[in-house]
Design a protein around this motif. Structure first.
Motif, PDB file in Angstrom:
ATOM      1  N   ALA A 233      37.565 133.426   1.704  1.00  0.00           N
ATOM      2  CA  ALA A 233      37.512 134.562   0.775  1.00  0.00           C
ATOM      3  C   ALA A 233      38.748 135.449   0.896  1.00  0.00           C
ATOM      4  CB  ALA A 233      36.257 135.399   1.030  1.00  0.00           C
ATOM      5  N   LEU A 234      39.368 135.458   2.075  1.00  0.00           N
ATOM      6  CA  LEU A 234      40.580 136.250   2.278  1.00  0.00           C
ATOM      7  C   LEU A 234      41.827 135.432   1.955  1.00  0.00           C
ATOM      8  CD1 LEU A 234      39.699 138.028   5.650  1.00  0.00           C
ATOM      9  CD2 LEU A 234      39.189 138.770   3.309  1.00  0.00           C
ATOM     10  N   MET A 235      41.852 134.173   2.386  1.00  0.00           N
ATOM     11  CA  MET A 235      43.042 133.339   2.197  1.00  0.00           C
ATOM     12  C   MET A 235      43.322 133.058   0.712  1.00  0.00           C
ATOM     13  SD  MET A 235      44.326 132.829   5.209  1.00  0.00           S
ATOM     14  CE  MET A 235      45.613 131.706   4.667  1.00  0.00           C
ATOM     15  N   ARG A 236      42.272 133.026  -0.095  1.00  0.00           N
ATOM     16  CA  ARG A 236      42.459 132.726  -1.520  1.00  0.00           C
ATOM     17  C   ARG A 236      42.789 133.970  -2.333  1.00  0.00           C
ATOM     18  NH1 ARG A 236      41.352 127.620  -2.970  1.00  0.00           N
ATOM     19  NH2 ARG A 236      39.908 126.370  -1.731  1.00  0.00           N
ATOM     20  N   HIS A 237      42.607 135.146  -1.762  1.00  0.00           N
ATOM     21  CA  HIS A 237      42.803 136.386  -2.517  1.00  0.00           C
ATOM     22  C   HIS A 237      44.268 136.788  -2.523  1.00  0.00           C
ATOM     23  CE1 HIS A 237      42.002 140.484  -3.989  1.00  0.00           C
ATOM     24  NE2 HIS A 237      40.822 140.027  -4.353  1.00  0.00           N
ATOM     25  N   GLU A 238      44.752 137.239  -3.669  1.00  0.00           N
ATOM     26  CA  GLU A 238      46.172 137.619  -3.764  1.00  0.00           C
ATOM     27  C   GLU A 238      46.478 138.880  -2.963  1.00  0.00           C
ATOM     28  OE1 GLU A 238      45.887 140.053  -8.020  1.00  0.00           O
ATOM     29  OE2 GLU A 238      46.696 138.008  -7.969  1.00  0.00           O
ATOM     30  N   ASN A 239      45.446 139.693  -2.703  1.00  0.00           N
ATOM     31  CA  ASN A 239      45.627 140.900  -1.901  1.00  0.00           C
ATOM     32  C   ASN A 239      44.549 140.936  -0.821  1.00  0.00           C
ATOM     33  OD1 ASN A 239      45.800 143.492  -0.806  1.00  0.00           O
ATOM     34  ND2 ASN A 239      46.339 144.447  -2.751  1.00  0.00           N
ATOM     35  N   PRO A 240      44.793 140.273   0.328  1.00  0.00           N
ATOM     36  CA  PRO A 240      43.755 140.193   1.367  1.00  0.00           C
ATOM     37  C   PRO A 240      43.339 141.549   1.922  1.00  0.00           C
ATOM     38  CG  PRO A 240      45.863 139.358   2.178  1.00  0.00           C
ATOM     39  CD  PRO A 240      46.006 139.537   0.703  1.00  0.00           C
ATOM     40  N   MET A 241      44.271 142.513   1.952  1.00  0.00           N
ATOM     41  CA  MET A 241      43.925 143.844   2.459  1.00  0.00           C
ATOM     42  C   MET A 241      42.893 144.498   1.545  1.00  0.00           C
ATOM     43  SD  MET A 241      47.656 145.238   3.729  1.00  0.00           S
ATOM     44  CE  MET A 241      47.002 146.790   4.339  1.00  0.00           C
ATOM     45  N   GLU A 242      43.113 144.349   0.248  1.00  0.00           N
ATOM     46  CA  GLU A 242      42.171 144.905  -0.726  1.00  0.00           C
ATOM     47  C   GLU A 242      40.818 144.206  -0.631  1.00  0.00           C
ATOM     48  OE1 GLU A 242      41.948 144.130  -5.345  1.00  0.00           O
ATOM     49  OE2 GLU A 242      43.465 145.661  -4.928  1.00  0.00           O
ATOM     50  N   GLN A 243      40.853 142.881  -0.448  1.00  0.00           N
ATOM     51  CA  GLN A 243      39.619 142.113  -0.348  1.00  0.00           C
ATOM     52  C   GLN A 243      38.810 142.519   0.881  1.00  0.00           C
ATOM     53  OE1 GLN A 243      37.963 140.443  -2.296  1.00  0.00           O
ATOM     54  NE2 GLN A 243      37.007 138.624  -1.433  1.00  0.00           N
ATOM     55  N   ILE A 244      39.491 142.779   1.995  1.00  0.00           N
ATOM     56  CA  ILE A 244      38.798 143.215   3.205  1.00  0.00           C
ATOM     57  C   ILE A 244      38.097 144.537   2.962  1.00  0.00           C
ATOM     58  CG2 ILE A 244      39.178 144.128   5.540  1.00  0.00           C
ATOM     59  CD1 ILE A 244      41.237 141.888   5.937  1.00  0.00           C
ATOM     60  N   GLN A 245      38.780 145.472   2.347  1.00  0.00           N
ATOM     61  CA  GLN A 245      38.167 146.777   2.082  1.00  0.00           C
ATOM     62  C   GLN A 245      36.958 146.628   1.152  1.00  0.00           C
ATOM     63  OE1 GLN A 245      39.041 149.586   3.600  1.00  0.00           O
ATOM     64  NE2 GLN A 245      40.685 148.540   4.692  1.00  0.00           N
ATOM     65  N   THR A 246      37.084 145.750   0.159  1.00  0.00           N
ATOM     66  CA  THR A 246      35.993 145.542  -0.796  1.00  0.00           C
ATOM     67  C   THR A 246      34.775 144.909  -0.117  1.00  0.00           C
ATOM     68  OG1 THR A 246      37.551 145.256  -2.625  1.00  0.00           O
ATOM     69  CG2 THR A 246      35.327 144.377  -2.932  1.00  0.00           C
TER      70      THR A 246
END
Length: 258
Positions: A233-246
């Protein structure tokens, strides 16, 4: 798939050459997971590929990715070092360890003493031991060898039967429940919910795989997980920092019902 990987790993170990030890500061995974402002302690995974999904990230930059995870508030970094099936490398782990200040978990199929020694030498703070990969007595032996080398252990199980068999021998400090079915490769967080009641008091529960939304994280936290391991879920996201917060929210959030 697990049996195929283990067969290859046994052949690989026959040619294992231990590297020179790197000098690094040891960090504790257990304490780091508990010391979080998120809904649960996050082990963020650095992973290029997997047997079930193929290549996850073409332009793979492990150190850069791990640095993103650290800035986003992760508690620890998991690094895949298996080369044949996950396109990992033990050098990735050493480089990540040298560039971030978080505990580093070596994610591999560790089944022999030489690999435990190798893990210590390349700079790991903790290793993964898979319950389904060996008999409980052998797992306990490797567990003790790891702690003797100042390595923590995340003991991973996929079924209630495996967990109960291990608990007859000893109580692991950190227990991971993998939400992926080893036969079908289907993931469902219900695995954590089903196995969590069997986790003894005093063991820290980590839910692994199949976590893609904050709802997933809340479900496993409400089941008793103090930590989560998230990779795809993090590796595929263009903005992993944003994905972590979400996904991870804040520990001050109210628990969801049920």
């Amino acid at each position: 798939m697990l049996n195929t990987i283990l067969e290859h790993k046994r052949e690989e170990i026959k040619n294992l050459v231990l590297p020179e030890p790197v000098t690094v500061e040891k960090r504790t995974l257990y304490n780091s997971l508990l010391n979080t402002n998120f809904l649960a302690g996050l082990i963020a995974e650095v992973k290029k590929a997997s047997p079930s999904k193929g290549v996850i990230q073409e332009n793979f930059k492990p150190v850069e990715t791990a640095s993103f995870y650290e800035r986003a508030g992760a508690s620890a970094i998991s690094v895949l070092t298996d080369e044949r099936f996950f396109q990992g490398n033990r050098d990735y782990l050493t480089k990540v360890k040298q560039h971030v200040s978080l505990p580093i978990l070596r994610k591999d199929f560790i089944i022999e003493e030489q690999q435990v020694e190798e893990s210590a030498r390349i700079g790991a703070d903790a290793i993964l031991l898979i319950g389904e990969a060996m008999e409980p007595a052998k797992l306990h032996q490797l567990y003790q060898s790891a702690y003797a080398r100042d390595l923590e252990v995340l003991v991973e199980v996929h079924s209630e039967e495996t967990l109960l068999a291990i608990l007859e021998h000893f109580q692991p400090e950190i227990i991971g429940v993998n939400n992926r079915d080893l036969n079908t490769f289907v993931t469902d967080v219900v695995h954590t919910e089903n196995i969590a009641p069997l986790i003894p008091e005093g063991s820290l529960l980590v839910s692994e795989s199949g976590l893609f939304t904050q709802v997933d994280v809340l479900r496993v936290r409400n089941a008793g997980a103090k930590g989560v391991l998230i990779g795809e879920a993090l590796m595929r996201h263009e903005n992993p920092m944003e994905q972590i917060q979400t996904m991870m929210g804040s520990g001050s959030h109210e628990r969801a019902d049920g």
